[in-house]
Write an enzyme that holds these catalytic residues in place. Sequence first.
Site, PDB file in Angstrom:
ATOM      1  N   ASP A   1       0.651  -1.256  -0.087  1.00  0.00           N
ATOM      2  CA  ASP A   1       0.359   0.173   0.075  1.00  0.00           C
ATOM      3  C   ASP A   1       1.066   1.177  -0.047  1.00  0.00           C
ATOM      4  O   ASP A   1       2.076   1.149   0.471  1.00  0.00           O
ATOM      5  CB  ASP A   1      -0.932  -0.006   0.809  1.00  0.00           C
ATOM      6  CG  ASP A   1      -2.289   1.169   1.339  1.00  0.00           C
ATOM      7  OD1 ASP A   1      -2.929   0.836   0.924  1.00  0.00           O
ATOM      8  OD2 ASP A   1      -1.378   2.157   2.019  1.00  0.00           O
TER       9      ASP A   1
ATOM     10  N   ASN B   1      -2.242  12.544  -3.546  1.00  0.00           N
ATOM     11  CA  ASN B   1      -3.174  13.669  -5.146  1.00  0.00           C
ATOM     12  C   ASN B   1      -4.034  14.924  -4.508  1.00  0.00           C
ATOM     13  O   ASN B   1      -4.080  15.501  -5.429  1.00  0.00           O
ATOM     14  CB  ASN B   1      -4.672  12.544  -4.515  1.00  0.00           C
ATOM     15  CG  ASN B   1      -4.021  11.240  -5.668  1.00  0.00           C
ATOM     16  OD1 ASN B   1      -3.826  11.448  -6.562  1.00  0.00           O
ATOM     17  ND2 ASN B   1      -4.819  10.202  -4.616  1.00  0.00           N
TER      18      ASN B   1
ATOM     19  N   HIS C   1      -4.440  14.819  -8.909  1.00  0.00           N
ATOM     20  CA  HIS C   1      -5.415  12.943  -9.292  1.00  0.00           C
ATOM     21  C   HIS C   1      -3.599  12.930 -10.783  1.00  0.00           C
ATOM     22  O   HIS C   1      -3.805  11.357 -10.655  1.00  0.00           O
ATOM     23  CB  HIS C   1      -6.288  12.949  -9.667  1.00  0.00           C
ATOM     24  CG  HIS C   1      -7.068  13.026  -8.036  1.00  0.00           C
ATOM     25  ND1 HIS C   1      -7.347  12.342  -7.758  1.00  0.00           N
ATOM     26  CD2 HIS C   1      -7.802  14.511  -7.453  1.00  0.00           C
ATOM     27  CE1 HIS C   1      -8.052  13.275  -5.904  1.00  0.00           C
ATOM     28  NE2 HIS C   1      -8.352  14.139  -6.482  1.00  0.00           N
TER      29      HIS C   1
ATOM     30  N   ASP D   1      -1.829   9.197 -10.745  1.00  0.00           N
ATOM     31  CA  ASP D   1      -1.908   9.069 -11.459  1.00  0.00           C
ATOM     32  C   ASP D   1      -0.237   8.202 -11.563  1.00  0.00           C
ATOM     33  O   ASP D   1      -0.248   7.191 -12.964  1.00  0.00           O
ATOM     34  CB  ASP D   1      -2.784   8.691 -13.179  1.00  0.00           C
ATOM     35  CG  ASP D   1      -3.949   9.128 -12.163  1.00  0.00           C
ATOM     36  OD1 ASP D   1      -4.368   8.055 -11.458  1.00  0.00           O
ATOM     37  OD2 ASP D   1      -4.632   9.161 -13.359  1.00  0.00           O
TER      38      ASP D   1
ATOM     39  N   GLU E   1      -5.047   2.916  -4.755  1.00  0.00           N
ATOM     40  CA  GLU E   1      -3.144   2.574  -3.982  1.00  0.00           C
ATOM     41  C   GLU E   1      -3.063   1.394  -3.353  1.00  0.00           C
ATOM     42  O   GLU E   1      -1.915   0.658  -2.845  1.00  0.00           O
ATOM     43  CB  GLU E   1      -3.107   3.905  -3.520  1.00  0.00           C
ATOM     44  CG  GLU E   1      -3.167   3.533  -2.169  1.00  0.00           C
ATOM     45  CD  GLU E   1      -4.454   4.164  -1.670  1.00  0.00           C
ATOM     46  OE1 GLU E   1      -4.790   4.893  -0.627  1.00  0.00           O
ATOM     47  OE2 GLU E   1      -5.478   4.373  -2.449  1.00  0.00           O
TER      48      GLU E   1
END
Length: 312
Positions: free
Chosen positions: A183, A191, A196, A200, A225
């Site tokens: 994680d 973000n 965002h 990505d 994630e």
Amino acid sequence: MDRIPKLLIVDDSDYICTQIEKIFINENIEIKKAHDGKNALIAVEEFAPDLILLDVILPDTEGYELYHKVKAIDRNNALIIFLTSKDQDNDVVKGLSLGACDYIKKPFHNEILKSRILIHLEEKKSKDELKKKNYEMEANMKRLNNYAFKDPLTGLYNRRYVEEQIKERIIYGLEQTVLALCDIDNFKHINDDYSHETGDIVLIGIANIMESVSSKVTAVRWGGEEFLIILFNVNHDEAFHIIERIRNDIFNFPFYSKQERFHCSVSIGLNEYNRSLSFIQNLEQVDEALYAGKRNGKNCTIWYDDMIGKQL
């Protein structure tokens, strides 16, 4: 536009070659001649014929022997018709048993020869079209499988791939298997602080790192994630080394947003797959190890068994 069929005539007689050329003068067929085995093999490689008229008796070789040499180098799967003055049944059987599509005896009737060659060229065209369709179908199936089993953002496998393709191998296989849940630490802040789109980019970058570390890594985007890493045929130390390398490579990899450089870290929980437990129970254990790592300061790798022993 249809491809023009190609006919290779292999015969040491100029008269025979010229006669056959005249038979097809009004047909849309490309013709090449070879008068011996050596030049026939050169023509097979350079001309890539669809059909070969092959004389059984040549100056430097026997047609039956040349047949095998042609098949060894032919990339176009040409059909072969033996052409000979021999008329014994065992000669015909020998030619056909090698895999020739036909056997025509000299002297031949022009219209019969023409008809049989045109039929075989049409057969070759049909086979090529079927082969092309099968190839396209396989390519389309591969693309569909990629859409079904790949995460569109990272290119990693998705949950469906695990459920439908390798779950049984994990559960019932004889290999020592290790599962790890990874994680990204503080991903919400990435973000929020950058964008965002930058988030990505981080997901894509981490996915690439996971896949590049070892051929034994099967990386899956598990959700958001979070990533599932499956390691087949590894021992305890080897698994830890691979997972630690993933964690360190991610931590040392620089990301950029509007020329600002930043780094990410990940927390990872892992455990050897226990086949006395269900798949879900195994996932729950590595999930517990992962969140023990989160509580323990993040950017770490935690074995489930170690977590239990230390009561983290």
